[in-house]
Design a protein around this motif. Structure first.
Motif, PDB file in Angstrom:
ATOM      1  N   MET A   1      -9.647   0.678   0.339  1.00 29.63           N
ATOM      2  CA  MET A   1      -9.458   1.165   1.715  1.00 29.63           C
ATOM      3  C   MET A   1      -7.971   1.275   2.045  1.00 29.63           C
ATOM      4  SD  MET A   1     -11.039   2.038   4.546  1.00 29.63           S
ATOM      5  CE  MET A   1     -12.648   1.275   4.827  1.00 29.63           C
ATOM      6  N   GLU A   2      -7.176   0.292   1.589  1.00 25.35           N
ATOM      7  CA  GLU A   2      -5.750   0.310   1.920  1.00 25.35           C
ATOM      8  C   GLU A   2      -5.017   1.453   1.209  1.00 25.35           C
ATOM      9  OE1 GLU A   2      -7.507  -2.293   0.864  1.00 25.35           O
ATOM     10  OE2 GLU A   2      -6.547  -3.359  -0.793  1.00 25.35           O
ATOM     11  N   GLU A   3      -5.503   1.817   0.032  1.00 21.18           N
ATOM     12  CA  GLU A   3      -4.926   2.977  -0.663  1.00 21.18           C
ATOM     13  C   GLU A   3      -5.227   4.264   0.104  1.00 21.18           C
ATOM     14  OE1 GLU A   3      -6.558   1.875  -4.685  1.00 21.18           O
ATOM     15  OE2 GLU A   3      -5.292   3.588  -5.265  1.00 21.18           O
ATOM     16  N   VAL A   4      -6.481   4.393   0.526  1.00 19.75           N
ATOM     17  CA  VAL A   4      -6.899   5.600   1.248  1.00 19.75           C
ATOM     18  C   VAL A   4      -6.105   5.754   2.538  1.00 19.75           C
ATOM     19  CG1 VAL A   4      -8.822   6.656   2.498  1.00 19.75           C
ATOM     20  CG2 VAL A   4      -9.219   5.613   0.259  1.00 19.75           C
ATOM     21  N   VAL A   5      -6.011   4.654   3.297  1.00 15.47           N
ATOM     22  CA  VAL A   5      -5.288   4.714   4.574  1.00 15.47           C
ATOM     23  C   VAL A   5      -3.802   4.992   4.317  1.00 15.47           C
ATOM     24  CG1 VAL A   5      -4.538   3.309   6.539  1.00 15.47           C
ATOM     25  CG2 VAL A   5      -6.940   3.300   5.846  1.00 15.47           C
ATOM     26  N   GLY A   6      -3.236   4.346   3.315  1.00 16.66           N
ATOM     27  CA  GLY A   6      -1.833   4.566   2.975  1.00 16.66           C
ATOM     28  C   GLY A   6      -1.559   6.020   2.620  1.00 16.66           C
ATOM     29  N   LYS A   7      -2.463   6.585   1.818  1.00 16.39           N
ATOM     30  CA  LYS A   7      -2.295   7.969   1.384  1.00 16.39           C
ATOM     31  C   LYS A   7      -2.354   8.924   2.591  1.00 16.39           C
ATOM     32  CE  LYS A   7      -3.935  10.865  -2.422  1.00 16.39           C
ATOM     33  NZ  LYS A   7      -5.097  11.701  -2.083  1.00 16.39           N
ATOM     34  N   LEU A   8      -3.289   8.656   3.505  1.00 18.38           N
ATOM     35  CA  LEU A   8      -3.411   9.503   4.693  1.00 18.38           C
ATOM     36  C   LEU A   8      -2.160   9.406   5.575  1.00 18.38           C
ATOM     37  CD1 LEU A   8      -7.150   8.779   5.618  1.00 18.38           C
ATOM     38  CD2 LEU A   8      -6.210  11.030   5.023  1.00 18.38           C
ATOM     39  N   LEU A   9      -1.648   8.198   5.761  1.00 21.55           N
ATOM     40  CA  LEU A   9      -0.434   8.021   6.572  1.00 21.55           C
ATOM     41  C   LEU A   9       0.737   8.760   5.931  1.00 21.55           C
ATOM     42  CD1 LEU A   9      -0.807   4.217   7.409  1.00 21.55           C
ATOM     43  CD2 LEU A   9      -0.764   6.061   9.115  1.00 21.55           C
ATOM     44  N   MET A  10       0.839   8.629   4.614  1.00 26.03           N
ATOM     45  CA  MET A  10       1.911   9.272   3.854  1.00 26.03           C
ATOM     46  C   MET A  10       1.837  10.790   4.018  1.00 26.03           C
ATOM     47  SD  MET A  10       4.100   7.861   1.652  1.00 26.03           S
ATOM     48  CE  MET A  10       5.072   8.263   0.204  1.00 26.03           C
ATOM     49  N   GLU A  11       0.634  11.338   3.816  1.00 22.03           N
ATOM     50  CA  GLU A  11       0.435  12.787   3.911  1.00 22.03           C
ATOM     51  C   GLU A  11       0.804  13.320   5.287  1.00 22.03           C
ATOM     52  OE1 GLU A  11      -3.387  13.021   0.902  1.00 22.03           O
ATOM     53  OE2 GLU A  11      -3.655  13.566   3.027  1.00 22.03           O
ATOM     54  N   LYS A  12       0.472  12.541   6.305  1.00 19.87           N
ATOM     55  CA  LYS A  12       0.689  13.017   7.670  1.00 19.87           C
ATOM     56  C   LYS A  12       2.043  12.590   8.215  1.00 19.87           C
ATOM     57  CE  LYS A  12      -4.214  13.146   8.393  1.00 19.87           C
ATOM     58  NZ  LYS A  12      -4.553  14.447   8.997  1.00 19.87           N
ATOM     59  N   GLY A  13       2.809  11.836   7.428  1.00 26.14           N
ATOM     60  CA  GLY A  13       4.129  11.394   7.882  1.00 26.14           C
ATOM     61  C   GLY A  13       4.056  10.494   9.106  1.00 26.14           C
ATOM     62  N   LYS A  14       3.030   9.658   9.150  1.00 26.70           N
ATOM     63  CA  LYS A  14       2.856   8.775  10.307  1.00 26.70           C
ATOM     64  C   LYS A  14       3.146   7.322   9.918  1.00 26.70           C
ATOM     65  CE  LYS A  14       1.164  12.023  13.032  1.00 26.70           C
ATOM     66  NZ  LYS A  14       1.970  12.547  14.156  1.00 26.70           N
ATOM     67  N   THR A  15       3.462   6.511  10.924  1.00 23.38           N
ATOM     68  CA  THR A  15       3.791   5.110  10.656  1.00 23.38           C
ATOM     69  C   THR A  15       2.779   4.163  11.299  1.00 23.38           C
ATOM     70  OG1 THR A  15       5.244   5.085  12.574  1.00 23.38           O
ATOM     71  CG2 THR A  15       6.262   5.544  10.435  1.00 23.38           C
ATOM     72  N   LEU A  16       2.762   2.950  10.762  1.00 19.82           N
ATOM     73  CA  LEU A  16       1.772   1.956  11.199  1.00 19.82           C
ATOM     74  C   LEU A  16       2.430   0.603  11.414  1.00 19.82           C
ATOM     75  CD1 LEU A  16      -1.254   0.994  11.509  1.00 19.82           C
ATOM     76  CD2 LEU A  16      -1.223   0.560   9.039  1.00 19.82           C
ATOM     77  N   SER A  17       1.940  -0.111  12.424  1.00 16.47           N
ATOM     78  CA  SER A  17       2.274  -1.527  12.577  1.00 16.47           C
ATOM     79  C   SER A  17       0.989  -2.267  12.924  1.00 16.47           C
ATOM     80  CB  SER A  17       3.313  -1.713  13.693  1.00 16.47           C
ATOM     81  OG  SER A  17       2.802  -1.210  14.918  1.00 16.47           O
ATOM     82  N   THR A  18       1.011  -3.590  12.833  1.00 15.98           N
ATOM     83  CA  THR A  18      -0.185  -4.343  13.206  1.00 15.98           C
ATOM     84  C   THR A  18       0.174  -5.537  14.093  1.00 15.98           C
ATOM     85  OG1 THR A  18      -0.233  -5.930  11.351  1.00 15.98           O
ATOM     86  CG2 THR A  18      -1.232  -3.785  10.947  1.00 15.98           C
ATOM     87  N   ALA A  19      -0.800  -5.904  14.922  1.00 15.24           N
ATOM     88  CA  ALA A  19      -0.696  -7.128  15.729  1.00 15.24           C
ATOM     89  C   ALA A  19      -1.951  -7.926  15.399  1.00 15.24           C
ATOM     90  CB  ALA A  19      -0.656  -6.787  17.218  1.00 15.24           C
ATOM     91  N   GLU A  20      -1.773  -9.000  14.651  1.00 15.89           N
ATOM     92  CA  GLU A  20      -2.952  -9.673  14.114  1.00 15.89           C
ATOM     93  C   GLU A  20      -3.097 -11.081  14.645  1.00 15.89           C
ATOM     94  OE1 GLU A  20      -3.515  -9.082   9.867  1.00 15.89           O
ATOM     95  OE2 GLU A  20      -1.840  -7.682   9.825  1.00 15.89           O
ATOM     96  N   SER A  21      -4.283 -11.347  15.151  1.00 15.84           N
ATOM     97  CA  SER A  21      -4.567 -12.730  15.490  1.00 15.84           C
ATOM     98  C   SER A  21      -5.525 -13.289  14.439  1.00 15.84           C
ATOM     99  CB  SER A  21      -5.128 -12.840  16.902  1.00 15.84           C
ATOM    100  OG  SER A  21      -5.262 -14.196  17.247  1.00 15.84           O
ATOM    101  N   CYS A  22      -6.816 -12.993  14.503  1.00 15.89           N
ATOM    102  CA  CYS A  22      -7.744 -13.658  13.567  1.00 15.89           C
ATOM    103  C   CYS A  22      -7.515 -13.256  12.113  1.00 15.89           C
ATOM    104  CB  CYS A  22      -9.191 -13.417  13.964  1.00 15.89           C
ATOM    105  SG  CYS A  22      -9.744 -11.726  13.781  1.00 15.89           S
ATOM    106  N   THR A  23      -6.985 -12.083  11.855  1.00 17.30           N
ATOM    107  CA  THR A  23      -6.748 -11.703  10.459  1.00 17.30           C
ATOM    108  C   THR A  23      -5.438 -12.301   9.928  1.00 17.30           C
ATOM    109  OG1 THR A  23      -5.868  -9.605  11.259  1.00 17.30           O
ATOM    110  CG2 THR A  23      -8.121  -9.575  10.434  1.00 17.30           C
ATOM    111  N   GLY A  24      -4.617 -12.862  10.806  1.00 17.13           N
ATOM    112  CA  GLY A  24      -3.471 -13.679  10.400  1.00 17.13           C
ATOM    113  C   GLY A  24      -2.517 -13.063   9.382  1.00 17.13           C
ATOM    114  N   GLY A  25      -2.363 -11.749   9.363  1.00 17.50           N
ATOM    115  CA  GLY A  25      -1.444 -11.124   8.414  1.00 17.50           C
ATOM    116  C   GLY A  25      -2.150 -10.463   7.240  1.00 17.50           C
ATOM    117  N   TYR A  26      -3.471 -10.581   7.193  1.00 16.39           N
ATOM    118  CA  TYR A  26      -4.192 -10.041   6.026  1.00 16.39           C
ATOM    119  C   TYR A  26      -4.170  -8.510   5.982  1.00 16.39           C
ATOM    120  CZ  TYR A  26      -7.776  -9.408   2.466  1.00 16.39           C
ATOM    121  OH  TYR A  26      -8.459  -9.030   1.336  1.00 16.39           O
TER     122      TYR A  26
END
Lengths: 418, 418
Positions: B259-284
């Motif tokens: 899943m992380e490869e797929v999402v990464g590839k889509l972000l790359m293709e579209k030139g978009k950036t991502l950040s996260t705010a994680e509580s229960c996933t604690g950085g995962y």
């Protein structure tokens, strides 16, 4: 006392799934004094399953079967087992209640397929599976035990440690094997072996030492077999102490405790808090820490600063130092640790900055160059690591090294007991 | 055309080494149209080896044996094979020259033991091993092929791809097997089976469908066997399309992509950036994203807000909403997503807040209650998950669900092709 493992599933025979189940089971059985003589991986196929049961039954006392219990059509094991043991399938209420409970908790609808999963052969002892829809099944035939389990690792493991191994120990009145594992971080297998050579050579015949290396960690397992439980336990403790006294800083715990558990426990005991500022580890330290239940008592949060902008804006890293020394430097990692400690107001903070790979290396800073830092009220200390070329392993080894830096800080002036 | 693999070595039976050799070989053989019917792991023991050869010889055309060829005393395979095939051991000059060459290059001294390694049964075809001291050995008996190889992965792989598979293809004039795996997220195995029941029931006899579940993911593997490579490939593609057309939103990729490869590839293709705010996933989530090489192109960073203080101070969550709705709520998770997006200046932001367990659940919000949110220029959307009781799996499933929320957003108005 010999066991065999039969792993059922075409995914194993096309090489799509590595059979880690069988290795885990073999290790657990050995720890309990049950030798594994043979492991077979076979197809979801009636003849293959029957033949494997016949062959294993001729050689072993205990036959452990995993896989082939899912709800879909390629899973035929249960019917084959019923036929093999001359049973008919009956509906088992407690297993179905277990499925209902599980599905209710997840808000899933129970389908006719799930009802079918609660059917079991009428001459087996059902083993309730708390974590899945397929119960385990314990059969006995001509003094031999056959146990069928689902192939989902978590479900299989819970059934093995919670029900199957204790039942085997009781039924076969097994002798006693005592194990203790010493967890070490900081030296590779061969260097470690050199350090503890004298202890190893002095071990009596009934005590064995095994080196079990993982990325960043070497486990040393001492195993003693015999009949006098207290005697073995005391002997093993004695050799554990001898080993620890040679390498006190490298030993972070015993019996498969994880580094994150050890660090969490120390923080909890001392009432201290932790935050992280992670670049190359990308949140993996925070993930390790928060994988421990109750970690919210000592872990407040992190700033994952993958981009330099965030290092500057959120962590107060000086742009001039980023320019001059680069992101992977003592200066930057120390500022990251101090910055997140101040921002999130914790007692301790860990920071990482490095080149995890596979790209991004230079002659001066090749892939595997990683700086780690620890900030506390006493100031900031940092350490340079030279790791390998494998991204995943570099991330894991950096995280372990950072946690170990904190562990050593926390145990200063403390004592660790076996 | 069926092969069997016999892996020899006590290290496999005590669970110290996972049998990755057999998986690799099985995958390679399948790709070459050779079905693997059975894999056995056995001890370095004469009777065990003889029995395994007899059993395998009754079922398969090709028997591939690894391990037991090293210079140490527990390695007895070569003598057992010589006896089994009625041969005597003779000294093989080219194999010894190979050992000498190798040792000279490494500056090692050749010992009498190494000389012994160049002895081979007089009725086998020796397969020169460029990377080690033990040659491979090819035997034929009653129309069946038996090949013995060293267990060192690199040596085995070179022998397999360079010599053994080409020889098998030539000797047996092989057919073809084609596989394709559909990666799905969002439905359990049994519900998925209901949805695609019609396709499954309409599959021709030579095409098989297997369900391979993992926490949060079910892989659907279609396998076709026959002689016409293009025909099979087209058929498999057709059924893949049929399945995808029934569950288009659930299919996130093919052939074991993550899943992380797929999402990464889509972000790359579209030139978009991502950040996260994680509580229960604690950085995962951040860890998954940054496990992909090159993720610094689209991932800037995260705020891991385990404590409520950080949710307020760093992410701008309103204290009044934390009080009124609790940290695990639609209101809070949406403010977290919007807050980190603004703070770190990214196109997309993912947020999580939930009760991972095992403690912290209430009647109203039991363990496994998780809110996930996605912020973008279009605003914030969120979703409530009801997961299970296992902390590790709750963290993993929450992260996958959050990444999938982003994936669905990214592919809107895009098309995915097989």
């Amino acid at each position: 006392m010999t066991a065999e493992i039969i792993s059922i599933g075409d995914e194993l025979l096309i090489g799509q799934v590595v059979n880690t189940n069988a290795s885990w089971m073999a290790a657990e059985l050995n720890k309990s004094g049950i030798r594994v003589g043979h492991i077979s991986m076979i197809s979801d196929d009636k003849k293959a399953i029957n033949d494997a049961l016949n062959e294993a039954g001729e050689r072993a006392n205990v036959i452990l079967i995993t896989g082939g219990l899912g709800p879909t059509k390629d899973d035929i094991t249960k019917q084959v087992l019923a036929d093999y043991f001359g049973a008919k399938l009956i509906f088992h209420d407690p297993s179905f209640e277990q499925v209902m409970k599980l599905f209710k908790a997840r808000n899933y609808e129970v389908t006719p397929i799930n009802r079918k999963q609660a059917e079991i052969p009428d001459n087996c002892i059902p083993l309730l599976n708390k974590h899945g829809t397929a119960p385990g099944m314990w059969f006995e035939k001509e003094g031999k035990v056959y146990v069928s389990m689902p192939g989902v690792p978590f479900e299989m493991k819970t059934l093995m440690t919670g029900q199957i191994i204790p039942r085997l120990q009781e039924k076969f009145n097994l002798g006693f094997i005592y194990h203790k594992t010493i967890m070490t971080h900081g030296l590779g297998e061969s260097k470690l072996a050199e350090q503890i050579q004298d202890v190893e050579e002095g071990l009596p015949h009934h005590i064995k030492l095994a080196y079990l290396p993982q990325p960043g960690i070497v486990r040393l397992r001492l195993s003693a077999s015999g009949n006098d439980k207290d005697f073995l336990e005391n002997e093993i403790k004695k050799y554990c102490r001898q080993i620890r006294d040679i390498i006190p800083e490298l030993v972070f715990g015993f019996d498969d405790v994880s580094m994150e558990e050890v660090v969490g426990k120390l923080l909890m005991e001392k009432g201290k808090t932790l935050s992280t500022a992670e670049s190359c580890t990308g949140g993996y330290i925070a993930h390790l820490i928060t994988s421990i239940p109750g970690s919210s008592n000592y872990f407040t949060g992190s700033v994952i600063s993958y981009s330099n902008d965030i290092k500057i804006k959120e962590l107060g890293v000086k742009p001039v130092d980023l320019d001059k020394y680069g992101a992977v430097s003592k200066q930057v990692v120390e500022q990251m640790a101090a910055g997140v400690r101040e921002k999130l107001g914790t007692d301790y903070s860990l920071a990482t900055s490095g080149i995890a790979g596979p790209d991004g290396g230079t002659d001066e800073k090749p892939v595997g160059t990683v700086w780690i830092a620890l900030a506390s009220e006493k100031g900031v200390k940092s350490k340079l690591l030279h790791l390998g070329e494998h991204r995943g392993r570099n991330i894991r080894r950096s995280a372990l090294a950072a946690l170990d830096l904190l562990r050593l800080e926390l145990i200063t002036a403390s004592s660790v007991d076996t």
